[in-house]
Design a protein around this motif. Sequence first.
Motif, PDB file in Angstrom:
ATOM      1  N   GLU A 762       0.815  -1.217   0.000  1.00 51.37           N
ATOM      2  CA  GLU A 762       0.000   0.000   0.000  1.00 51.37           C
ATOM      3  C   GLU A 762       0.845   1.263   0.000  1.00 51.37           C
ATOM      4  O   GLU A 762       0.328   2.375  -0.115  1.00 51.37           O
ATOM      5  CB  GLU A 762      -0.926   0.036   1.224  1.00 51.37           C
ATOM      6  N   GLY A 763       2.171   1.127   0.193  1.00 50.44           N
ATOM      7  CA  GLY A 763       3.024   2.302   0.203  1.00 50.44           C
ATOM      8  C   GLY A 763       4.090   2.227   1.274  1.00 50.44           C
ATOM      9  O   GLY A 763       4.232   1.222   1.969  1.00 50.44           O
ATOM     10  N   THR A 764       4.857   3.322   1.407  1.00 49.30           N
ATOM     11  CA  THR A 764       5.966   3.393   2.347  1.00 49.30           C
ATOM     12  C   THR A 764       5.790   4.633   3.230  1.00 49.30           C
ATOM     13  O   THR A 764       5.350   5.681   2.751  1.00 49.30           O
ATOM     14  CB  THR A 764       7.302   3.460   1.617  1.00 49.30           C
ATOM     15  N   VAL A 765       6.119   4.493   4.520  1.00 52.46           N
ATOM     16  CA  VAL A 765       6.039   5.597   5.477  1.00 52.46           C
ATOM     17  C   VAL A 765       7.416   5.752   6.129  1.00 52.46           C
ATOM     18  O   VAL A 765       7.967   4.797   6.674  1.00 52.46           O
ATOM     19  CB  VAL A 765       4.976   5.336   6.560  1.00 52.46           C
ATOM     20  N   PHE A 766       7.993   6.976   6.055  1.00 52.59           N
ATOM     21  CA  PHE A 766       9.238   7.310   6.749  1.00 52.59           C
ATOM     22  C   PHE A 766       8.898   8.160   7.966  1.00 52.59           C
ATOM     23  O   PHE A 766       8.119   9.122   7.874  1.00 52.59           O
ATOM     24  CB  PHE A 766      10.189   8.077   5.822  1.00 52.59           C
ATOM     25  N   ASN A 767       9.475   7.801   9.116  1.00 52.86           N
ATOM     26  CA  ASN A 767       9.262   8.543  10.362  1.00 52.86           C
ATOM     27  C   ASN A 767      10.604   9.064  10.862  1.00 52.86           C
ATOM     28  O   ASN A 767      11.582   8.307  10.941  1.00 52.86           O
ATOM     29  CB  ASN A 767       8.651   7.661  11.448  1.00 52.86           C
ATOM     30  N   VAL A 768      10.626  10.361  11.229  1.00 52.51           N
ATOM     31  CA  VAL A 768      11.806  10.958  11.862  1.00 52.51           C
ATOM     32  C   VAL A 768      11.363  11.400  13.254  1.00 52.51           C
ATOM     33  O   VAL A 768      10.467  12.253  13.402  1.00 52.51           O
ATOM     34  CB  VAL A 768      12.338  12.153  11.059  1.00 52.51           C
ATOM     35  N   ARG A 769      11.970  10.823  14.291  1.00 47.25           N
ATOM     36  CA  ARG A 769      11.557  11.079  15.680  1.00 47.25           C
ATOM     37  C   ARG A 769      12.617  11.942  16.367  1.00 47.25           C
ATOM     38  O   ARG A 769      13.767  11.532  16.529  1.00 47.25           O
ATOM     39  CB  ARG A 769      11.369   9.766  16.443  1.00 47.25           C
ATOM     40  N   PHE A 770      12.193  13.174  16.766  1.00 51.61           N
ATOM     41  CA  PHE A 770      13.063  14.117  17.469  1.00 51.61           C
ATOM     42  C   PHE A 770      12.728  14.091  18.951  1.00 51.61           C
ATOM     43  O   PHE A 770      11.548  14.121  19.332  1.00 51.61           O
ATOM     44  CB  PHE A 770      12.852  15.552  16.948  1.00 51.61           C
ATOM     45  N   SER A 771      13.756  14.052  19.784  1.00 56.17           N
ATOM     46  CA  SER A 771      13.536  14.113  21.227  1.00 56.17           C
ATOM     47  C   SER A 771      13.171  15.531  21.622  1.00 56.17           C
ATOM     48  O   SER A 771      13.913  16.485  21.324  1.00 56.17           O
ATOM     49  CB  SER A 771      14.788  13.660  21.980  1.00 56.17           C
ATOM     50  N   ALA A 772      12.022  15.695  22.300  1.00 57.45           N
ATOM     51  CA  ALA A 772      11.551  17.031  22.668  1.00 57.45           C
ATOM     52  C   ALA A 772      12.315  17.595  23.841  1.00 57.45           C
ATOM     53  O   ALA A 772      12.170  18.763  24.187  1.00 57.45           O
ATOM     54  CB  ALA A 772      10.049  16.998  22.994  1.00 57.45           C
ATOM     55  N   GLY A 773      13.109  16.755  24.519  1.00 58.54           N
ATOM     56  CA  GLY A 773      13.852  17.233  25.680  1.00 58.54           C
ATOM     57  C   GLY A 773      15.150  17.910  25.293  1.00 58.54           C
ATOM     58  O   GLY A 773      15.860  18.423  26.149  1.00 58.54           O
ATOM     59  N   LYS A 774      15.508  17.851  24.068  1.00 59.91           N
ATOM     60  CA  LYS A 774      16.782  18.429  23.619  1.00 59.91           C
ATOM     61  C   LYS A 774      16.541  19.734  22.911  1.00 59.91           C
ATOM     62  O   LYS A 774      15.514  19.947  22.297  1.00 59.91           O
ATOM     63  CB  LYS A 774      17.526  17.447  22.702  1.00 59.91           C
TER      64      LYS A 774
END
Length: 774
Positions: A762-774
């Motif tokens: 059905e497709g591709t999903v890229f996730n970029v996760r940034f730490s909110a504490g930094k």
Amino acid sequence: MPQKQVNVLIVDDRPENLLAMSSTLQSPEYRIVTAGSGEEALRCVLQEEFALILMDVQMPGLNGFETVQMIKSRERSRQIPVIFVTALSHAPEHILRGYEAGAIDFIFKPLQPAALQHKVEQFVKMYLDRMQLEEQKELISQRTEELEKAHRQLLLTTQELRRAEAMARVIGETAVNSFLTVDHRGSILAANPAVERMFGFKPEELSGLPVWRLLPDTEPLFGKGTAGIDESDIGVTTEKAAVRRDLSIFPAELQIGVACIGEQSIYVCAVHDITERKLQYMRLERAVEKRTQELREANMQLSREMLERSRISEELQTSYDRINCIVESITDAFYALDFEWNVLYMNGSGEKRLGVSLKEALGKSMLHFIPLEKEYCYALISKAIREQTSVQEEFYSLVTNSWIEARVFPWPQGVTLYIQDTTERRQMEKRMRDSQERFYKIFKASPSLMAIQSLADQSYLDANESWLRHSGYSFKQLLSGKADLKITVEPSEHGLHLVPYGFGDAVTDVKISYVTCSGEVRTGLMSTEIIESPEDPCVLTVITDITDRVELEREIARLDRLHMIGEMAAGIAHEIRNPMTTVRGFLQLMRTNKSTPPEEIIDVMVEELNRANGIITEFLALAKNKTTDRKRNHLNEIIEAIHPLIQAEAILSGKSLKLDLKPCPELELDEKEIRQMILNLALNGLEAMEAGGSLGIATSWDGTEVVLEISDEGAGMEPEVQDKLGTPFFTTKEQGTGLGLAVCFSIASRHQARLTWQTGPEGTVFNVRFSAGK
């Protein structure tokens, strides 16, 4: 008469505690009895009565709770109040267990002598009051028997009274009773002198008066005229109401006799005043009724007491059966001997050990059955009888070829002897010693660094050879407290957090660094375990030294980087050689023709040079390791700024773009690098879809991380493609360089973010996760 001393039992396995409490409670009003164990306390309760029991809780063998439960199960000793004397916890569950066992109070150590004396004095008074009540109850029982005897005497007296009354009636008819002579019309013809005392009339005053003036109920009898009185009324004694001269009424008995004088019937009415008898009957009836009620209540009380005694007898028998069952169920051989050492009782284990039944051994000397062990048993039993104290000794039995432990306890009729086979226990102790020796050898020989430290003050208790060898400290330095490895927990793989650790925490495989005696810093994996011990809780620390492994991993990583550099160099050479070959060919052609090339050829050469320059630029962006220029910025604002560019690219290729930007906190971002990463991921997504597909860009915040999500509706990626994803110069595009995703991974790493993906049909999903504490 002087008051008899009452008994107070003190139970404690420590002689000094028994002496202290006995001295505190010394009084002429009661006698102090001491017991050193729960078993000895049970024997004392079986032999004597006690006003109070002071019971220690923690004792070997039967503890205080179990001892009190057995005392309370016996009917005769159930009423004895028990106070627990303990130095254990004041926890509610501990106190509740004591009350459930049957205690009525707790006294906690250290004891307050005055409080203990007053408390014991009050319980002794309660015991004396209860004894007085028992004596009164016995006196009431005696009085009940006396009343029953009096009742029987009363019945005999009543019978005699009735016989005497019959005789008095006969006599009264001739002397005391009033006699009225009456004609057939009921007129009084004559009366005896007794009428004056009975009715108040003189005899002559009654002459001619109708008899019913004195006896109103007789008018119907004489109202028949000449017929006279019916024969059925003659000679019958009836009770009538009589009227005196003053018109007062009294009860009387009337008996009518008839005499014929010529043809005339003369009737003689004998009147007997029964007022006194009525009163006596009334008093007697009341007395009998009262006595009957008293006897009925006494009988009911007696019945209740008989039922209670029957119940007590049954419970007592049940208690005896239970104790016998307990004695029979214990695995120790148990013998009860008199002072001549003759067998009075033995349980089943005792029969099995001697090889004879109780019936065969009853009344015979115990030494008759153990000739090979006479010396041991003689010494033990003699000492127990002589010193009146319990004696214990362990020796090897030649009768059973096993180790046994003999315990002898004196009692008023002789001694009790417990024989326990300790062979298995000795074997278990030997196995335990062997096991401890094996463990210590393993501890000492382990290649890992192992040390045991006190949990209280962190002092070293022991350490193995590996610990001493790696740390460089001697065992003497460890014990003196001069050794300090300066253990430091190293950061996690991402370099964001430290694993929290403090001395006494239980951890597993935590990467640490430590400093040896010579100052060398080494690396290891540390695990700790708390070893609970009542005397001194301690910490077992195990360190697996991985210094050599870390160095090896660093060398392998360096070789991997060299290998990657080689692959990248080959890729760069391949990618740049193509445009350079084209430009070189055109330049050679120009040198041969010696003429200016057409404009289209020059455009091709410029395009090929630009292509080579772009490859070099992207490679430099991937390889640079400079500090990013990060500032506080909103990710949503960066996406909105490049949204028109991505939108235009999507429209040109017949595709659409959807934004779903949710509120997110500010992040430390390099705006240029984040723009490049978003453009690379978005363009890859657009190129992966056919016309009509939709590209999605969304942001969200879960409280700890800000998530950038870029999704497409393409056909997904094959597993072999996913394995090489992000590898420089690996691409599935005809004109691609394979550096776009590699640059995205590099930018994410410099922002301490994680780049992940999910792909499917059905497709591709890229996730970029940034730490909110930094």
